[in-house]
Design a protein around this motif. Structure first.
Motif, PDB file in Angstrom:
ATOM      1  N   SER A  33     -60.624  74.272  95.782  1.00 40.61           N
ATOM      2  CA  SER A  33     -61.804  73.770  96.478  1.00 40.61           C
ATOM      3  C   SER A  33     -63.030  74.193  95.686  1.00 40.61           C
ATOM      4  O   SER A  33     -63.260  75.385  95.458  1.00 40.61           O
ATOM      5  CB  SER A  33     -61.862  74.359  97.895  1.00 40.61           C
ATOM      6  OG  SER A  33     -63.082  74.022  98.526  1.00 40.61           O
ATOM      7  N   ILE A  34     -63.838  73.213  95.236  1.00 40.57           N
ATOM      8  CA  ILE A  34     -64.979  73.556  94.382  1.00 40.57           C
ATOM      9  C   ILE A  34     -66.239  73.860  95.177  1.00 40.57           C
ATOM     10  O   ILE A  34     -67.166  74.479  94.660  1.00 40.57           O
ATOM     11  CB  ILE A  34     -65.268  72.430  93.355  1.00 40.57           C
ATOM     12  CG1 ILE A  34     -65.663  71.128  94.075  1.00 40.57           C
ATOM     13  CG2 ILE A  34     -64.072  72.204  92.460  1.00 40.57           C
ATOM     14  CD1 ILE A  34     -66.138  70.044  93.137  1.00 40.57           C
ATOM     15  N   ASP A  36     -69.917  73.706  96.837  1.00 33.33           N
ATOM     16  CA  ASP A  36     -71.184  73.202  96.304  1.00 33.33           C
ATOM     17  C   ASP A  36     -71.638  73.947  95.061  1.00 33.33           C
ATOM     18  O   ASP A  36     -72.645  73.588  94.442  1.00 33.33           O
ATOM     19  CB  ASP A  36     -72.295  73.328  97.362  1.00 33.33           C
ATOM     20  CG  ASP A  36     -72.095  72.376  98.524  1.00 33.33           C
ATOM     21  OD1 ASP A  36     -71.522  71.300  98.291  1.00 33.33           O
ATOM     22  OD2 ASP A  36     -72.499  72.719  99.647  1.00 33.33           O
ATOM     23  N   MET A  39     -72.214  71.961  91.810  1.00 30.67           N
ATOM     24  CA  MET A  39     -73.317  71.013  91.917  1.00 30.67           C
ATOM     25  C   MET A  39     -74.682  71.710  91.807  1.00 30.67           C
ATOM     26  O   MET A  39     -75.648  71.142  91.323  1.00 30.67           O
ATOM     27  CB  MET A  39     -73.225  70.253  93.244  1.00 30.67           C
ATOM     28  CG  MET A  39     -71.977  69.400  93.356  1.00 30.67           C
ATOM     29  SD  MET A  39     -71.882  68.190  92.027  1.00 30.67           S
ATOM     30  CE  MET A  39     -70.171  67.665  92.183  1.00 30.67           C
ATOM     31  N   LYS A  52     -72.596  62.478  94.376  1.00 32.87           N
ATOM     32  CA  LYS A  52     -72.129  63.859  94.489  1.00 32.87           C
ATOM     33  C   LYS A  52     -70.719  63.904  95.063  1.00 32.87           C
ATOM     34  O   LYS A  52     -69.839  64.623  94.548  1.00 32.87           O
ATOM     35  CB  LYS A  52     -73.086  64.647  95.381  1.00 32.87           C
ATOM     36  CG  LYS A  52     -72.693  66.106  95.565  1.00 32.87           C
ATOM     37  CD  LYS A  52     -73.694  66.830  96.460  1.00 32.87           C
ATOM     38  CE  LYS A  52     -73.258  68.261  96.709  1.00 32.87           C
ATOM     39  NZ  LYS A  52     -74.203  68.983  97.600  1.00 32.87           N
ATOM     40  N   LYS A  53     -70.473  63.122  96.121  1.00 32.78           N
ATOM     41  CA  LYS A  53     -69.154  63.093  96.745  1.00 32.78           C
ATOM     42  C   LYS A  53     -68.105  62.540  95.786  1.00 32.78           C
ATOM     43  O   LYS A  53     -66.971  63.055  95.711  1.00 32.78           O
ATOM     44  CB  LYS A  53     -69.195  62.243  98.016  1.00 32.78           C
ATOM     45  CG  LYS A  53     -67.869  62.220  98.767  1.00 32.78           C
ATOM     46  CD  LYS A  53     -67.978  61.410 100.053  1.00 32.78           C
ATOM     47  CE  LYS A  53     -66.638  61.398 100.790  1.00 32.78           C
ATOM     48  NZ  LYS A  53     -66.723  60.620 102.044  1.00 32.78           N
ATOM     49  N   GLU A  56     -67.276  65.224  93.229  1.00 35.39           N
ATOM     50  CA  GLU A  56     -66.489  66.289  93.860  1.00 35.39           C
ATOM     51  C   GLU A  56     -65.035  65.861  94.039  1.00 35.39           C
ATOM     52  O   GLU A  56     -64.113  66.639  93.778  1.00 35.39           O
ATOM     53  CB  GLU A  56     -67.102  66.661  95.214  1.00 35.39           C
ATOM     54  CG  GLU A  56     -68.400  67.449  95.106  1.00 35.39           C
ATOM     55  CD  GLU A  56     -69.019  67.714  96.470  1.00 35.39           C
ATOM     56  OE1 GLU A  56     -68.676  66.997  97.431  1.00 35.39           O
ATOM     57  OE2 GLU A  56     -69.844  68.633  96.572  1.00 35.39           O
ATOM     58  N   GLU A  57     -64.830  64.625  94.494  1.00 40.02           N
ATOM     59  CA  GLU A  57     -63.471  64.134  94.712  1.00 40.02           C
ATOM     60  C   GLU A  57     -62.710  64.005  93.402  1.00 40.02           C
ATOM     61  O   GLU A  57     -61.515  64.317  93.323  1.00 40.02           O
ATOM     62  CB  GLU A  57     -63.510  62.774  95.428  1.00 40.02           C
ATOM     63  CG  GLU A  57     -63.931  62.859  96.889  1.00 40.02           C
ATOM     64  CD  GLU A  57     -62.958  63.688  97.717  1.00 40.02           C
ATOM     65  OE1 GLU A  57     -61.730  63.569  97.492  1.00 40.02           O
ATOM     66  OE2 GLU A  57     -63.418  64.468  98.575  1.00 40.02           O
ATOM     67  N   VAL A  59     -63.264  65.704  90.551  1.00 37.94           N
ATOM     68  CA  VAL A  59     -62.965  67.041  90.029  1.00 37.94           C
ATOM     69  C   VAL A  59     -61.835  67.677  90.832  1.00 37.94           C
ATOM     70  O   VAL A  59     -60.917  68.286  90.277  1.00 37.94           O
ATOM     71  CB  VAL A  59     -64.220  67.932  90.058  1.00 37.94           C
ATOM     72  CG1 VAL A  59     -63.874  69.382  89.707  1.00 37.94           C
ATOM     73  CG2 VAL A  59     -65.267  67.402  89.079  1.00 37.94           C
ATOM     74  N   LYS A  60     -61.904  67.535  92.156  1.00 44.69           N
ATOM     75  CA  LYS A  60     -60.860  68.091  93.022  1.00 44.69           C
ATOM     76  C   LYS A  60     -59.502  67.522  92.659  1.00 44.69           C
ATOM     77  O   LYS A  60     -58.492  68.247  92.589  1.00 44.69           O
ATOM     78  CB  LYS A  60     -61.187  67.779  94.489  1.00 44.69           C
ATOM     79  CG  LYS A  60     -60.147  68.303  95.473  1.00 44.69           C
ATOM     80  CD  LYS A  60     -60.509  67.903  96.903  1.00 44.69           C
ATOM     81  CE  LYS A  60     -59.435  68.336  97.890  1.00 44.69           C
ATOM     82  NZ  LYS A  60     -59.744  67.903  99.268  1.00 44.69           N
ATOM     83  N   LYS A 236     -60.259  80.212  97.046  1.00 47.57           N
ATOM     84  CA  LYS A 236     -60.724  78.994  96.399  1.00 47.57           C
ATOM     85  C   LYS A 236     -59.539  78.181  95.866  1.00 47.57           C
ATOM     86  O   LYS A 236     -59.495  76.970  96.017  1.00 47.57           O
ATOM     87  CB  LYS A 236     -61.688  79.331  95.259  1.00 47.57           C
ATOM     88  CG  LYS A 236     -62.281  78.120  94.571  1.00 47.57           C
ATOM     89  CD  LYS A 236     -63.362  78.521  93.557  1.00 47.57           C
ATOM     90  CE  LYS A 236     -64.612  79.043  94.235  1.00 47.57           C
ATOM     91  NZ  LYS A 236     -65.706  79.296  93.262  1.00 47.57           N
TER      92      LYS A 236
END
Length: 297
Positions: A33-34, A36, A39, A52-53, A56-57, A59-60, A236
């Motif tokens: 889980s990255i 915030d 960012m 941003k979302k 995040e998705e 990278v996850k 994490k």
């Protein structure tokens, strides 16, 4: 199952596991889980919530990996499962950048008899062999139990040093988001990377181990419990075992790796910090020096 029966099973398992040709295999699914933190390094500048979302998705997804642990009574090798990339798995540059961010995750070799640790890592085409003493982990038995698959597992926790070569362990310093939000790309490129981030000295890990598999092994650098570690989390990243095979027919070579420039963990951490500063200057600035990248001198 009463206590005497349980101890008898463990005793019989030990006889089998310490046979000369014993070997086992465990599959682990790793998820990170990255939050915030990543960012905030750009202050969220010119980034809509939708973008941003999406980042995040993506990278996850790239951090969701499958690893294989091959082990015997005293040694183990832990490495990412080899597989073909599917669509939308990211391009080569993105993967190379993620490898740098995570410290070049590579093949982990542990020898609990000799207390040796060897890790093969590759960063931007440069190979390293991190060679060090297997870190001693002081476990605290918590007395809780739960089932993972068919195995009854017991909870243990420990405080371990943070790996400073893995940028996922870093966090923005307090107030850095406000300081960076009005900076230009060129100004960001000139900002010292270590002035923006910090890493805690240590972190708490939670492990669940199975005494029914009495080998003192686990994923990555984790070891030292009276049973195979089937799950470990640092808050994490979580590594959860999805499959265990004992006395495998298709035996693998479990031997110490030799490829790469030999460095200690502390030396590799220093190399990575210098490299992240170079990347910050390169991609945060105007692109100057892009052809002058070098790793480890």
């Amino acid at each position: 199952m009463n206590k005497i029966t349980f101890l008898l099973l463990v005793f019989l398992s030990n006889i089998t596991l310490y046979a000369q040709d014993f070997q086992g295999m465990a599959v682990y699914e790793s998820k990170t889980s990255i939050g915030d933190d990543m960012m905030k390094m750009r202050g969220g500048k010119e980034m809509t919530p939708e973008i941003k979302k999406m980042i995040e998705e993506r990278v996850k997804k790239m951090l969701e990996k499958t690893f294989i642990l091959n082990f015997n009574a005293t040694e183990s090798v832990y490495q990412e499962e080899e597989k073909l990339d599917g669509p939308n798995q990211g391009n080569g540059m993105m993967k190379m950048m993620m490898s740098a961010v995570t410290g070049g995750q590579g093949k982990h070799y542990k020898n609990i008899k000799d207390k040796t640790l060897l890790i093969e890592k590759e960063i931007f085409g440069k190979e390293f062999l991190v060679s060090d003493t297997l870190p001693k982990i002081v476990w605290k038995m918590e007395g809780e139990s739960r089932k993972i698959g068919n195995y009854t597992c017991y909870k243990a926790t420990a405080l371990v040093p943070v790996d400073k070569s893995n940028m996922m362990n870093y966090r923005p310093k307090e107030g850095v988001e406000e300081k960076l939000k009005d900076k230009t790309d060129e100004e960001l490129g000139k900002t010292n990377f270590m002035d923006m981030v910090e890493a805690p000295k240590d972190k708490t890990i939670t492990a669940w181990y199975a005494p029914e598999i009495p080998v003192s092994q686990g994923p990555e650098n984790y070891w030292g419990l009276p049973g195979l570690i089937l799950e470990v989390s640092d808050g994490k990243t979580t590594m959860l075992c999805s499959k265990v095979v004992l006395n495998v027919k298709d035996k693998k070579d479990i031997k110490a790796p030799k490829k790469g420039k030999k460095v200690t963990q502390a030396e590799f951490e220093e190399i990575m910090l210098k490299k992240m500063q170079e990347l910050q200057q390169m991609y945060g600035g105007s692109g100057k020096g892009r052809s002058g990248m070098r790793i480890g001198g």
